[in-house]
Motif scaffolding. Structure first.
Motif, PDB file in Angstrom:
ATOM      1  N   THR A  53       0.868  -1.185   0.000  1.00 29.07           N
ATOM      2  CA  THR A  53       0.000   0.000   0.000  1.00 29.07           C
ATOM      3  C   THR A  53       0.896   1.224   0.000  1.00 29.07           C
ATOM      4  N   ILE A  54       0.501   2.200  -0.802  1.00 23.01           N
ATOM      5  CA  ILE A  54       1.232   3.481  -0.807  1.00 23.01           C
ATOM      6  C   ILE A  54       0.215   4.554  -1.166  1.00 23.01           C
ATOM      7  N   THR A  55       0.364   5.749  -0.602  1.00 23.03           N
ATOM      8  CA  THR A  55      -0.590   6.805  -0.972  1.00 23.03           C
ATOM      9  C   THR A  55      -0.258   7.291  -2.384  1.00 23.03           C
ATOM     10  N   GLY A  56      -1.269   7.786  -3.090  1.00 27.60           N
ATOM     11  CA  GLY A  56      -1.049   8.301  -4.445  1.00 27.60           C
ATOM     12  C   GLY A  56       0.035   9.375  -4.475  1.00 27.60           C
ATOM     13  N   PRO A  57      -0.053  10.424  -3.611  1.00 27.49           N
ATOM     14  CA  PRO A  57       0.982  11.473  -3.643  1.00 27.49           C
ATOM     15  C   PRO A  57       2.388  10.936  -3.341  1.00 27.49           C
ATOM     16  N   ASP A  58       2.517   9.946  -2.449  1.00 24.41           N
ATOM     17  CA  ASP A  58       3.851   9.379  -2.171  1.00 24.41           C
ATOM     18  C   ASP A  58       4.412   8.669  -3.407  1.00 24.41           C
ATOM     19  N   LEU A  59       3.547   7.907  -4.078  1.00 24.33           N
ATOM     20  CA  LEU A  59       4.002   7.211  -5.284  1.00 24.33           C
ATOM     21  C   LEU A  59       4.374   8.232  -6.359  1.00 24.33           C
ATOM     22  N   ALA A  60       3.571   9.301  -6.463  1.00 30.76           N
ATOM     23  CA  ALA A  60       3.858  10.362  -7.452  1.00 30.76           C
ATOM     24  C   ALA A  60       5.237  10.959  -7.193  1.00 30.76           C
ATOM     25  N   MET A  61       5.555  11.228  -5.937  1.00 32.85           N
ATOM     26  CA  MET A  61       6.846  11.846  -5.605  1.00 32.85           C
ATOM     27  C   MET A  61       8.000  10.902  -5.941  1.00 32.85           C
ATOM     28  N   LYS A  62       7.807   9.606  -5.652  1.00 29.82           N
ATOM     29  CA  LYS A  62       8.862   8.635  -5.990  1.00 29.82           C
ATOM     30  C   LYS A  62       9.062   8.581  -7.504  1.00 29.82           C
TER      31      LYS A  62
END
Ligand code: NAP
Length: 305
Positions: A53-62
């Protein structure tokens, strides 16, 4: 002159930037907002491999960090037109005109509007298209979610952490959402359903929405319910207006490509949600982006030869 100009920094655009810049191409990525696209409106992602699980904004930043590692340049701007002048493509963006040998369109899609009276008037005043952005404004309220797909049910579940109750309003009596998401919603005590029902009007005062008129599509009966918040998730529309003159969109506005992500215009590619495709997921956009990043490299190498 860029080797490739990528329009849109969602998962597809950022993957194309990673592949193209890693192949040593000179890459410009144009985005009109924060990088991430629809990821920025997504609470939790749990079907992207590698992250349970990962939040959308965290995945976007990665993805953003990763897409910049090999020298791709990111800039902000609103693209209004792309012109094909043979070997050079001109990308009109605010007051600038960028020139590229190739263009990858990764402009994505936008939440579809339902088109009932009051929708436009109360947008941002009780009518929302983004649970992640607006959910916290509705603590302990009874909220309505319109739609029966993955977005409606997933975001309805997300809203239960704030709302006292969430009613999912669907025009049929069977959800379109993936079964695992449906099962969670059916088990959630805060969620109930209005079947065979569509909203016909959002009503309110001069500040905000106060009620919704619903129609039962089987009986045509109209009922009214008090409401302070409604989230509309009835599908997606392509963000393809700037590319219409290129003649690469179909009747609904999606961009048609072959499996190489090539459009009908040589040197112009389309990937991700804006493409006419059977599945719109982060993983499919990433797959499209990797193909397009590789294909522009091949196209440019052939040109040089
Ligand atoms: P969607 O899958 O197209 O579902 C739209 C829903 O809205 C359907 O239930 C549809 O009803 C209903 N609808 C459409 N027009 C309507 C209208 N005028 N009035 C009332 N209801 C209407 O759209 P989405 O849920 O936004 O998802 C878009 C894409 O993103 C899909 O491919 C989806 O799988 C994907 N997505 C995936 C995830 C995930 O994998 N976790 C999460 C979110 C989105 P009918 O069912 O009767 O057609």
């Amino acid at each position: 002159m860029y080797d490739v100009i990528i329009i849109g920094a969602g998962p597809g655009g950022m993957t194309a930037a990673l592949y193209a810049s890693r192949a040593d191409l000179n890459v410009l990525v144009i985005e009109r907002g924060a990088p991430g696209g629809q990821l920025m409106n997504t609470a939790d992602v749990e079907n992207y491999p590698g992250f349970s699980t990962i939040t959308g904004p965290d995945l976007a930043m990665k993805m953003y960090e990763n897409s910049s590692n090999f020298g791709a340049t990111h800039t902000y701007g609103n693209v209004t037109k792309v012109e094909n002048t043979g070997l050079v493509k001109k990308v009109y963006c605010d007051d600038e005109v960028y020139e590229g040998k190739t263009v990858i369109i990764a402009s994505g899609s936008d939440h579809r509007k339902i088109g009932v009276p009051g929708e436009e008037e109360y947008a941002g005043r009780g009518v929302s298209y983004c649970a992640v952005c607006d959910g916290a404004f509705f603590r302990d309220r009874h909220l309505y979610v319109i739609g029966g797909g993955d977005s409606a049910v997933e975001e309805g579940l997300y809203l239960t952490q704030f709302a006292s109750k969430v009613t999912i309003v669907h025009r049929r009596d069977e959800l379109r959402a993936q079964k695992i998401i449906q099962d969670r919603a059916f088990k959630n005590e805060k969620i109930d359903f209005m079947w065979h029902t569509v909203p016909v009007e959002f009503k309110g005062d001069d500040k905000k929405i106060t009620s919704i008129d619903f129609k039962n599509v089987l009986t045509d009966e109209i009922t009214s319910a008090e409401a302070e918040g409604v989230f509309v998730y009835i599908g997606l529309d392509p963000l393809s207006e700037p590319f219409k003159e290129l003649g690469i969109t179909n009747a609904e506005g999606w961009i048609e490509t072959n499996e190489h992500m090539e459009t009908a215009v040589p040197g112009i590619y389309a990937i991700g949600d804006v493409r006419d495709t059977v599945l719109r997921q982060i993983a499919t956009a990433v797959g499209d982006g990797s193909i397009a990043g590789q294909e522009v490299y091949k196209y440019l190498t052939n040109l040089e030869d």
